[in-house]
Design a protein around this motif. Structure first.
Motif, PDB file in Angstrom:
ATOM      1  N   ARG A  20       5.061   2.118   2.561  1.00 45.21           N
ATOM      2  CA  ARG A  20       6.179   2.868   1.994  1.00 45.21           C
ATOM      3  C   ARG A  20       6.387   2.477   0.542  1.00 45.21           C
ATOM      4  O   ARG A  20       7.253   1.674   0.192  1.00 45.21           O
ATOM      5  N   LEU A  21       5.581   3.056  -0.339  1.00 44.24           N
ATOM      6  CA  LEU A  21       5.633   2.657  -1.740  1.00 44.24           C
ATOM      7  C   LEU A  21       6.975   2.972  -2.392  1.00 44.24           C
ATOM      8  O   LEU A  21       7.412   2.271  -3.300  1.00 44.24           O
ATOM      9  N   ASP A  22       7.655   4.037  -1.918  1.00 38.21           N
ATOM     10  CA  ASP A  22       8.937   4.383  -2.518  1.00 38.21           C
ATOM     11  C   ASP A  22       9.971   3.286  -2.315  1.00 38.21           C
ATOM     12  O   ASP A  22      10.924   3.159  -3.097  1.00 38.21           O
ATOM     13  N   ALA A  23       9.782   2.454  -1.299  1.00 35.87           N
ATOM     14  CA  ALA A  23      10.735   1.379  -1.029  1.00 35.87           C
ATOM     15  C   ALA A  23      10.690   0.290  -2.084  1.00 35.87           C
ATOM     16  O   ALA A  23      11.603  -0.533  -2.181  1.00 35.87           O
TER      17      ALA A  23
ATOM     18  N   LEU B 123      -7.995   5.899   1.310  1.00 33.37           N
ATOM     19  CA  LEU B 123      -6.933   5.781   0.307  1.00 33.37           C
ATOM     20  C   LEU B 123      -5.618   6.339   0.840  1.00 33.37           C
ATOM     21  O   LEU B 123      -4.570   5.684   0.764  1.00 33.37           O
ATOM     22  N   PHE B 124      -5.666   7.545   1.395  1.00 32.52           N
ATOM     23  CA  PHE B 124      -4.437   8.169   1.893  1.00 32.52           C
ATOM     24  C   PHE B 124      -3.868   7.394   3.077  1.00 32.52           C
ATOM     25  O   PHE B 124      -2.645   7.283   3.226  1.00 32.52           O
TER      26      PHE B 124
ATOM     27  N   ILE C 208       2.261   1.566 -11.729  1.00 32.95           N
ATOM     28  CA  ILE C 208       1.379   2.117 -10.699  1.00 32.95           C
ATOM     29  C   ILE C 208       0.513   1.014 -10.099  1.00 32.95           C
ATOM     30  O   ILE C 208       0.329   0.937  -8.878  1.00 32.95           O
ATOM     31  N   GLU C 209      -0.015   0.135 -10.945  1.00 29.27           N
ATOM     32  CA  GLU C 209      -0.814  -0.981 -10.445  1.00 29.27           C
ATOM     33  C   GLU C 209       0.003  -1.867  -9.510  1.00 29.27           C
ATOM     34  O   GLU C 209      -0.479  -2.301  -8.454  1.00 29.27           O
ATOM     35  N   TYR C 210       1.240  -2.122  -9.894  1.00 29.08           N
ATOM     36  CA  TYR C 210       2.127  -2.959  -9.082  1.00 29.08           C
ATOM     37  C   TYR C 210       2.367  -2.325  -7.715  1.00 29.08           C
ATOM     38  O   TYR C 210       2.329  -3.007  -6.676  1.00 29.08           O
ATOM     39  N   LEU C 211       2.599  -1.022  -7.690  1.00 28.65           N
ATOM     40  CA  LEU C 211       2.856  -0.342  -6.420  1.00 28.65           C
ATOM     41  C   LEU C 211       1.603  -0.294  -5.544  1.00 28.65           C
ATOM     42  O   LEU C 211       1.668  -0.535  -4.338  1.00 28.65           O
ATOM     43  N   LEU C 212       0.474   0.003  -6.160  1.00 28.46           N
ATOM     44  CA  LEU C 212      -0.746   0.162  -5.379  1.00 28.46           C
ATOM     45  C   LEU C 212      -1.210  -1.132  -4.722  1.00 28.46           C
ATOM     46  O   LEU C 212      -1.865  -1.094  -3.675  1.00 28.46           O
ATOM     47  N   HIS C 213      -0.859  -2.280  -5.312  1.00 29.99           N
ATOM     48  CA  HIS C 213      -1.356  -3.524  -4.723  1.00 29.99           C
ATOM     49  C   HIS C 213      -0.774  -3.762  -3.337  1.00 29.99           C
ATOM     50  O   HIS C 213      -1.369  -4.439  -2.507  1.00 29.99           O
ATOM     51  N   TYR C 214       0.404  -3.162  -3.047  1.00 31.47           N
ATOM     52  CA  TYR C 214       0.977  -3.271  -1.707  1.00 31.47           C
ATOM     53  C   TYR C 214       0.102  -2.578  -0.669  1.00 31.47           C
ATOM     54  O   TYR C 214       0.120  -2.924   0.513  1.00 31.47           O
ATOM     55  N   ALA C 215      -0.661  -1.559  -1.117  1.00 33.79           N
ATOM     56  CA  ALA C 215      -1.544  -0.818  -0.215  1.00 33.79           C
ATOM     57  C   ALA C 215      -2.973  -1.338  -0.266  1.00 33.79           C
ATOM     58  O   ALA C 215      -3.856  -0.783   0.398  1.00 33.79           O
ATOM     59  N   GLY C 216      -3.210  -2.390  -1.044  1.00 34.80           N
ATOM     60  CA  GLY C 216      -4.563  -2.909  -1.164  1.00 34.80           C
ATOM     61  C   GLY C 216      -5.472  -1.997  -1.951  1.00 34.80           C
ATOM     62  O   GLY C 216      -6.689  -1.956  -1.715  1.00 34.80           O
ATOM     63  N   VAL C 217      -4.875  -1.259  -2.896  1.00 34.65           N
ATOM     64  CA  VAL C 217      -5.626  -0.304  -3.710  1.00 34.65           C
ATOM     65  C   VAL C 217      -5.567  -0.763  -5.168  1.00 34.65           C
ATOM     66  O   VAL C 217      -4.519  -1.191  -5.646  1.00 34.65           O
ATOM     67  N   GLN C 218      -6.693  -0.669  -5.859  1.00 38.57           N
ATOM     68  CA  GLN C 218      -6.760  -1.056  -7.257  1.00 38.57           C
ATOM     69  C   GLN C 218      -7.080   0.149  -8.137  1.00 38.57           C
ATOM     70  O   GLN C 218      -7.650   1.138  -7.672  1.00 38.57           O
ATOM     71  N   LEU C 219      -6.703   0.043  -9.392  1.00 37.97           N
ATOM     72  CA  LEU C 219      -7.116   1.025 -10.385  1.00 37.97           C
ATOM     73  C   LEU C 219      -8.462   0.597 -10.952  1.00 37.97           C
ATOM     74  O   LEU C 219      -8.615  -0.534 -11.425  1.00 37.97           O
ATOM     75  N   ASP C 220      -9.424   1.512 -10.869  1.00 43.26           N
ATOM     76  CA  ASP C 220     -10.777   1.243 -11.363  1.00 43.26           C
ATOM     77  C   ASP C 220     -11.373  -0.002 -10.705  1.00 43.26           C
ATOM     78  O   ASP C 220     -12.094  -0.779 -11.340  1.00 43.26           O
TER      79      ASP C 220
END
Length: 215
Positions: free
Chosen positions: A73-76, A65-66, A10-22
């Protein structure tokens, strides 16, 4: 828990969107329940949304966030065999499986209708009310249902699906006021029995059924 492979993915995917966990940004995701990672990998956007409703994660700036997630396209980025194996593991271990769906009905909603009569409005509607112009719980629930009806643009002859219909209060309201047909589903036997009796004589079908089994 940072060694958790589900979290790492999840962390790996979110970094593409510039989003971090915590992370420090208002659009970052603050995780409250570590089952969140497995659930998202197993159920995708549905698991993401439902885990938010269950309080498993928070975000101060949901709109940003959304926006970031939808633009990326995180699914890619699910490309390797390791990714698919990880998703399969998440699916197998997912506590929100169909096999477990009815446990919430037994453990929570089947505790007894008297308990819920003491805490809910007269129609036993178990969700938030709309209090802008309301002074009682009954008025707040009616206002909430009117707001929903307006958003759905309900009109006579329509058929609506009420997932998690509870004790049938919303279904009864819409059927009587807007002359629509309603199919309500619940995983609680006591809710289903009460709703069927509560809505008798109206074009309402109550099913004891998991939402993923709806045809």
């Amino acid at each position: 828990m940072r060694s958790n492979p589900f979290r790492r993915k999840i962390e790996y995917l979110l970094h593409y969107a510039g989003v971090q966990l915590d992370g420090p940004h208002p659009w970052d995701i603050c995780v409250k329940n570590d089952r969140f990672f497995r659930r998202v990998l197993a159920d995708g956007s549905l698991g993401f949304g439902e885990s938010f409703m269950d309080g498993w994660w928070e975000c101060a700036q949901l709109d940003e966030l959304f926006y970031r997630l939808l633009c990326t396209r995180l699914d890619a980025h699910f490309s390797s065999w390791a990714d698919w194996i990880l998703m399969l593991r998440a699916k197998i271990w997912n506590l929100q499986s169909k096999a477990r769906a009815f446990q919430i009905g037994v453990r929570h909603y089947d505790l007894g209708n008297d308990l819920f009569r003491a805490m809910l409005d007269d129609e036993l509607i178990y969700s938030c009310g709309y209090w802008e112009n309301a002074s009682t719980l009954h008025e707040a629930q009616a206002a909430k249902l009117e707001l929903i009806a307006a958003k759905l643009q309900l009109s006579p002859g329509m058929t609506i699906l009420d997932i998690g219909c509870g004790w049938g209060g919303a279904a009864k309201y819409f059927a009587k006021r807007y002359k629509v047909k309603v199919v309500g589903i619940t995983v609680s036997e006591k809710q289903a029995a009460y709703a069927a009796h509560h809505c008798r004589g109206l074009p309402i079908e109550i099913r004891l059924q998991d939402y993923r089994a709806v045809a």
